[in-house]
Design an enzyme around this catalytic site. Structure first.
Site, PDB file in Angstrom:
ATOM      1  N   GLY A 129      80.873  36.921  48.313  1.00 13.06           N
ATOM      2  CA  GLY A 129      81.553  35.624  48.349  1.00 13.06           C
ATOM      3  C   GLY A 129      80.859  34.517  47.586  1.00 13.06           C
ATOM      4  O   GLY A 129      81.225  33.349  47.699  1.00 13.06           O
ATOM      5  N   GLU A 244      66.656  34.563  30.931  1.00 15.70           N
ATOM      6  CA  GLU A 244      67.669  35.566  31.278  1.00 15.70           C
ATOM      7  C   GLU A 244      68.869  35.459  30.351  1.00 15.70           C
ATOM      8  O   GLU A 244      69.390  36.464  29.845  1.00 15.70           O
ATOM      9  CB  GLU A 244      68.110  35.397  32.729  1.00 15.70           C
ATOM     10  N   GLY A 366      75.451  34.188  34.654  1.00 16.98           N
ATOM     11  CA  GLY A 366      76.205  32.933  34.629  1.00 16.98           C
ATOM     12  C   GLY A 366      77.401  33.098  33.715  1.00 16.98           C
ATOM     13  O   GLY A 366      77.246  33.429  32.542  1.00 16.98           O
TER      14      GLY A 366
END
Length: 381
Positions: A129, A244, A366
């Site tokens: 979630g 990252e 992301g």
């Protein structure tokens, strides 16, 4: 064009790594894709030959190498196939958390085996979630004497099946306002009571890269496994996400270069209507457009890597690179498959695999929508 950050020693290292991959990866990659798993033996061979965690200090068994060595490893692994992304995650995403925020005791305990390939790492952020909204995570770590009791579930975890050491993003203070101030990083080891793997996830692409659900049911973790300070986890994540996202951009550009190279070779040899496909001007123009975009991506990326090595703040540019290069690579995959015609849809041609593998790059580390919000914020809008 040779990037500014690459020196002769990096070229020598690349040549050695390529020879290693020609023997240990290329001949086996197709089977790994069928098996839906990269064997631990490959990790161990990587470690034995000095190709894991090259940036770690020599005191822990590393090479104390600069980030350019990591770039070489990332590039050459991507040329083999995108499913090797888990090694880049281990080397350049997870290990830096331990290096940067770990205690001396933690580093001595964990880093040598991470370098040897005996221990494989993962980082567990995403939940069923909560993805991009890290402040919305629900996994908790409540202190009970000299242990934390972890409860929660993580999903889409790269290296989830193999992982022996998992950096878990959790809430040690559920009442913190704002919520992100209650986030901490706790390292969970393979044999931790109450920690178990969920199912190995069946993905559209990246077939041999193990992605899994991780479940914590009253998992008992020593307080000594806290990474850094309580409540600082969100800030640690923000500090490390620059690298990252750079790692993802590097893979995207290499994937695009490989797809373009394969397609140019294909159209030079494939004939239609009595002549080579590469003789058609419409095909030439499409290839020229792709070559231009790939070159622009490479030029921007190399400059960005150079700035990152110099430890400059490139959050905005990294967000731009992650968003733009992954979108570019996805477009290149579509165009290259189209130029392969019906053969592009056949498993015997690598472009089919690349076409499956590349879309997720615009989602993980992301989403590209999140990248645009960061760019907007950095622009002062």
């Amino acid at each position: 064009m040779t990037a500014r950050y690459l020196q002769e020693e990096h070229d020598i290292f690349r040549e050695a790594f390529r020879k290693f991959l020609q023997k240990e990866a290329y001949p086996h990659y197709e089977q790994w894709e069928k098996d839906r798993l990269i064997p631990r033996s490959f990790w161990e061979k990587m470690g034995k030959n000095g190709f894991l965690c090259p940036g770690v200090d020599e005191a822990y068994g590393g090479l104390n190498a600069d980030f350019a060595y990591s770039v070489v490893i990332l590039e050459e692994l991507e040329r083999v196939g995108s499913s090797l992304v888990g090694i880049g995650l281990h080397n350049d995403i997870v290990i830096p958390y331990i290096e940067e925020y770990g205690t001396e005791k933690q580093k001595k305990r964990w880093l040598p085996k991470c370098i040897s390939g005996e221990v494989i790492t993962a980082i567990a952020m995403t939940e069923p979630g909560a993805g991009s909204d890290l402040a919305g995570i629900r996994t908790t770590a409540q202190k009970d004497g000299d242990h934390y009791i972890l409860n929660g579930e993580k999903t889409f975890i790269t290296n989830g099946i193999h992982a022996d050491l998992v950096v878990v993003v959790c809430k040690t203070d559920t009442k913190a306002i704002p919520a992100h101030k209650g986030i901490s990083l706790v390292v969970v080891e393979r044999d931790t009571p109450g920690f178990k793997r969920g199912k190995k996830l069946d993905k559209v692409g990246l077939h041999s890269q193990d992605t899994a659900e991780l479940i914590f049911e009253d998992a008992k973790v020593p307080v000594d496994n806290l990474l850094g300070e309580e409540g600082k986890g969100f800030y640690y994540l923000m500090q490390q996400l620059q690298q990252e996202r750079l790692v993802v951009a590097i893979a995207a550009v290499i994937a695009a270069e490989e797809m373009l190279k394969q397609t140019v070779e294909y159209v030079k040899n494939r004939q239609a209507f009595g002549r080579k496909i590469s003789d058609f001007q419409s095909v030439q123009f499409r290839l020229a457009e792709m070559a231009t975009e790939v070159e622009i991506g490479r030029t921007f990326l190399d400059d960005l890597i150079d700035q990152h090595i110099q430890k400059k703040n490139v959050v905005k540019k990294v967000s731009m690179a992650k968003y733009w290069t992954t979108e570019m690579a996805r477009k290149v995959a579509t165009q290259c498959m189209q130029l392969h015609g019906g053969y592009g849809y056949m498993e015997e041609y690598e472009i089919a695999r690349r076409y499956r593998d590349i879309p997720v790059a615009s989602i993980y580390a992301g989403t590209n929508e999140i990248m645009k919000t960061i760019i907007v914020k950095e622009m002062g809008l």
